[in-house]
Design a protein around this motif. Structure first.
Motif, PDB file in Angstrom:
ATOM      1  N   GLN A 289      -5.644   1.592   7.271  1.00  0.00           N
ATOM      2  CA  GLN A 289      -6.390   2.552   6.460  1.00  0.00           C
ATOM      3  C   GLN A 289      -5.997   2.356   5.003  1.00  0.00           C
ATOM      4  O   GLN A 289      -4.814   2.435   4.663  1.00  0.00           O
ATOM      5  N   VAL A 290      -6.963   2.136   4.159  1.00  0.00           N
ATOM      6  CA  VAL A 290      -6.610   1.755   2.800  1.00  0.00           C
ATOM      7  C   VAL A 290      -7.714   2.160   1.823  1.00  0.00           C
ATOM      8  O   VAL A 290      -8.857   2.348   2.218  1.00  0.00           O
ATOM      9  N   GLY A 291      -7.325   2.306   0.557  1.00  0.00           N
ATOM     10  CA  GLY A 291      -8.314   2.528  -0.494  1.00  0.00           C
ATOM     11  C   GLY A 291      -8.218   3.851  -1.213  1.00  0.00           C
ATOM     12  O   GLY A 291      -8.559   3.944  -2.397  1.00  0.00           O
ATOM     13  N   THR A 292      -7.745   4.893  -0.523  1.00  0.00           N
ATOM     14  CA  THR A 292      -7.736   6.222  -1.138  1.00  0.00           C
ATOM     15  C   THR A 292      -6.836   6.267  -2.365  1.00  0.00           C
ATOM     16  O   THR A 292      -7.248   6.688  -3.456  1.00  0.00           O
ATOM     17  N   THR A 293      -5.587   5.835  -2.198  1.00  0.00           N
ATOM     18  CA  THR A 293      -4.645   5.897  -3.318  1.00  0.00           C
ATOM     19  C   THR A 293      -5.063   4.955  -4.434  1.00  0.00           C
ATOM     20  O   THR A 293      -4.934   5.287  -5.630  1.00  0.00           O
ATOM     21  N   ASP A 294      -5.577   3.778  -4.081  1.00  0.00           N
ATOM     22  CA  ASP A 294      -6.029   2.829  -5.100  1.00  0.00           C
ATOM     23  C   ASP A 294      -7.127   3.445  -5.958  1.00  0.00           C
ATOM     24  O   ASP A 294      -7.123   3.300  -7.191  1.00  0.00           O
ATOM     25  N   ALA A 295      -8.074   4.142  -5.310  1.00  0.00           N
ATOM     26  CA  ALA A 295      -9.145   4.779  -6.067  1.00  0.00           C
ATOM     27  C   ALA A 295      -8.615   5.931  -6.916  1.00  0.00           C
ATOM     28  O   ALA A 295      -9.030   6.110  -8.071  1.00  0.00           O
ATOM     29  N   MET A 296      -7.698   6.713  -6.353  1.00  0.00           N
ATOM     30  CA  MET A 296      -7.139   7.845  -7.095  1.00  0.00           C
ATOM     31  C   MET A 296      -6.374   7.374  -8.329  1.00  0.00           C
ATOM     32  O   MET A 296      -6.413   8.009  -9.378  1.00  0.00           O
ATOM     33  N   ARG A 297      -5.683   6.239  -8.207  1.00  0.00           N
ATOM     34  CA  ARG A 297      -4.902   5.713  -9.334  1.00  0.00           C
ATOM     35  C   ARG A 297      -5.720   4.763 -10.208  1.00  0.00           C
ATOM     36  O   ARG A 297      -5.213   4.223 -11.190  1.00  0.00           O
TER      37      ARG A 297
ATOM     38  N   MET B 187     -11.681   4.659   3.141  1.00  0.00           N
ATOM     39  CA  MET B 187     -11.268   6.041   2.923  1.00  0.00           C
ATOM     40  C   MET B 187     -12.226   7.068   3.540  1.00  0.00           C
ATOM     41  O   MET B 187     -13.313   6.726   3.991  1.00  0.00           O
ATOM     42  N   GLN B 188     -11.802   8.333   3.528  1.00  0.00           N
ATOM     43  CA  GLN B 188     -12.663   9.414   3.996  1.00  0.00           C
ATOM     44  C   GLN B 188     -13.666   9.788   2.903  1.00  0.00           C
ATOM     45  O   GLN B 188     -13.454   9.506   1.719  1.00  0.00           O
ATOM     46  N   TYR B 189     -14.736  10.459   3.339  1.00  0.00           N
ATOM     47  CA  TYR B 189     -15.761  10.909   2.395  1.00  0.00           C
ATOM     48  C   TYR B 189     -15.855  12.424   2.404  1.00  0.00           C
ATOM     49  O   TYR B 189     -15.810  13.072   3.461  1.00  0.00           O
TER      50      TYR B 189
ATOM     51  N   ILE C 248     -13.649  11.233  -7.834  1.00  0.00           N
ATOM     52  CA  ILE C 248     -13.028   9.911  -7.728  1.00  0.00           C
ATOM     53  C   ILE C 248     -14.116   8.893  -7.400  1.00  0.00           C
ATOM     54  O   ILE C 248     -14.964   9.130  -6.540  1.00  0.00           O
ATOM     55  N   THR C 249     -14.073   7.754  -8.066  1.00  0.00           N
ATOM     56  CA  THR C 249     -15.064   6.705  -7.835  1.00  0.00           C
ATOM     57  C   THR C 249     -14.589   5.813  -6.685  1.00  0.00           C
ATOM     58  O   THR C 249     -13.760   4.921  -6.880  1.00  0.00           O
ATOM     59  N   PHE C 250     -15.113   6.060  -5.502  1.00  0.00           N
ATOM     60  CA  PHE C 250     -14.700   5.321  -4.314  1.00  0.00           C
ATOM     61  C   PHE C 250     -15.545   4.073  -4.059  1.00  0.00           C
ATOM     62  O   PHE C 250     -15.078   3.110  -3.452  1.00  0.00           O
TER      63      PHE C 250
ATOM     64  N   ARG D 263     -15.478   4.043   7.612  1.00  0.00           N
ATOM     65  CA  ARG D 263     -15.274   5.480   7.766  1.00  0.00           C
ATOM     66  C   ARG D 263     -15.983   6.272   6.664  1.00  0.00           C
ATOM     67  O   ARG D 263     -16.561   7.344   6.928  1.00  0.00           O
ATOM     68  N   TYR D 264     -15.933   5.778   5.428  1.00  0.00           N
ATOM     69  CA  TYR D 264     -16.540   6.491   4.299  1.00  0.00           C
ATOM     70  C   TYR D 264     -18.032   6.736   4.541  1.00  0.00           C
ATOM     71  O   TYR D 264     -18.516   7.869   4.435  1.00  0.00           O
ATOM     72  N   ASP D 265     -18.756   5.684   4.883  1.00  0.00           N
ATOM     73  CA  ASP D 265     -20.198   5.823   5.088  1.00  0.00           C
ATOM     74  C   ASP D 265     -20.527   6.553   6.388  1.00  0.00           C
ATOM     75  O   ASP D 265     -21.556   7.234   6.472  1.00  0.00           O
ATOM     76  N   MET D 266     -19.676   6.426   7.395  1.00  0.00           N
ATOM     77  CA  MET D 266     -19.892   7.182   8.626  1.00  0.00           C
ATOM     78  C   MET D 266     -19.774   8.675   8.362  1.00  0.00           C
ATOM     79  O   MET D 266     -20.630   9.471   8.776  1.00  0.00           O
TER      80      MET D 266
END
Length: 249
Positions: free
Chosen positions: A124-132, A162-164, A172-174, A195-198
């Motif tokens: 699971q990846v991407g949330t923290t990268d987008a937040m930072r 990430m989650q949506y 946040i720009t995901f 997961r984001y689009d689902m």
């Protein structure tokens, strides 16, 4: 129109309207435009074939929450995938690296894979990268490195984005990170679990409400999302194992 024909037409319209109001037979279902099984799991298939056991390691950035363990998608994935693979054993463990970027997760993930020797990693990846606001190129390079290190240790890998929720997506720009996951996985023959689009599809279809402050609504949303993620992921993994078996014939 004759009376009988008019009555028949009215009945048909009523039936169509009634069906439109009915919930979908499977509330977790998403269209192929959102989720398509386009990869296979050769390493996981070989592990299962040779030992009868499929250890799965989930690596995420969430803070461990023991109170929701049995309702979390890793626990549900283990249960559902075990049912889909009768006579074989599936185990799912979780390694959390709270608040880490993809690059920062690499050492912990590699150590966990070396220690536990899973046949499959779900990253699971991407949330923290987008937040930072990590640069997408750096994010993509970390994804490539994570794929390479898992493959080098004999494990297949699935990358889950990430989650949506409407609220967080406004702050946040995901999307660039979702697109980078898609691009990197496509070019490395790795499955991207969207997961984001689902979740966006489920929310826009009115199947789940995310963002309410009500404790009851939060629990309901958590149960729905994790239940569906666990089930769809199990179904997808089983399909990719079948694809791998067919490719190996």
């Amino acid at each position: 129109m004759k009376p009988a024909a008019a009555l028949l037409a009215a009945a048909l319209l009523h039936a169509v309207a009634a069906r439109a109001d009915e919930p979908p037979a499977d509330p977790c279902a998403v269209p192929e435009s959102v989720l398509t099984v386009d990869a296979h799991l050769i390493r996981a298939r070989d592990r299962l074939k040779n030992s009868g056991v499929l250890p799965i390691l989930v690596v995420n950035t969430a803070k461990p929450n023991a109170g929701q363990g049995e309702a979390s998608y890793p626990a549900l994935l283990e249960k559902d995938l075990s049912a889909r693979l009768p006579g074989r054993r599936v185990t799912v463990s979780v390694r959390s690296v709270p608040g880490a970027t993809a690059q920062e997760m690499l050492p912990a993930m590699d150590a966990a894979v070396a220690e536990q020797r899973p046949g499959l990693v779900v990253w699971q990846v991407g949330t923290t990268d987008a937040m930072r606001n990590v640069g997408p190129d750096g994010f993509g390079a970390a994804l490539v490195a994570g794929i390479a290190q898992s493959h080098a240790r004999g494990a297949d890998i699935v990358i889950m984005d990430m989650q949506y929720s409407l609220q967080t997506s406004q702050l946040i720009t995901f999307r660039p990170y979702v697109e980078y996951v898609e691009w990197v996985t496509h070019n490395n023959d790795v499955f991207h679990f969207p997961r984001y689009d689902m979740m966006r599809y489920w929310i826009e279809e009115g199947r789940v409400t995310v963002g309410s402050e009500s404790k009851e609504d939060k629990l309901k949303a958590y149960t729905f999302v994790h239940g569906c993620i666990g089930r769809v992921l199990a179904q997808t993994i089983a399909a990719m194992l079948d694809r791998a078996a067919e490719a190996g014939q």
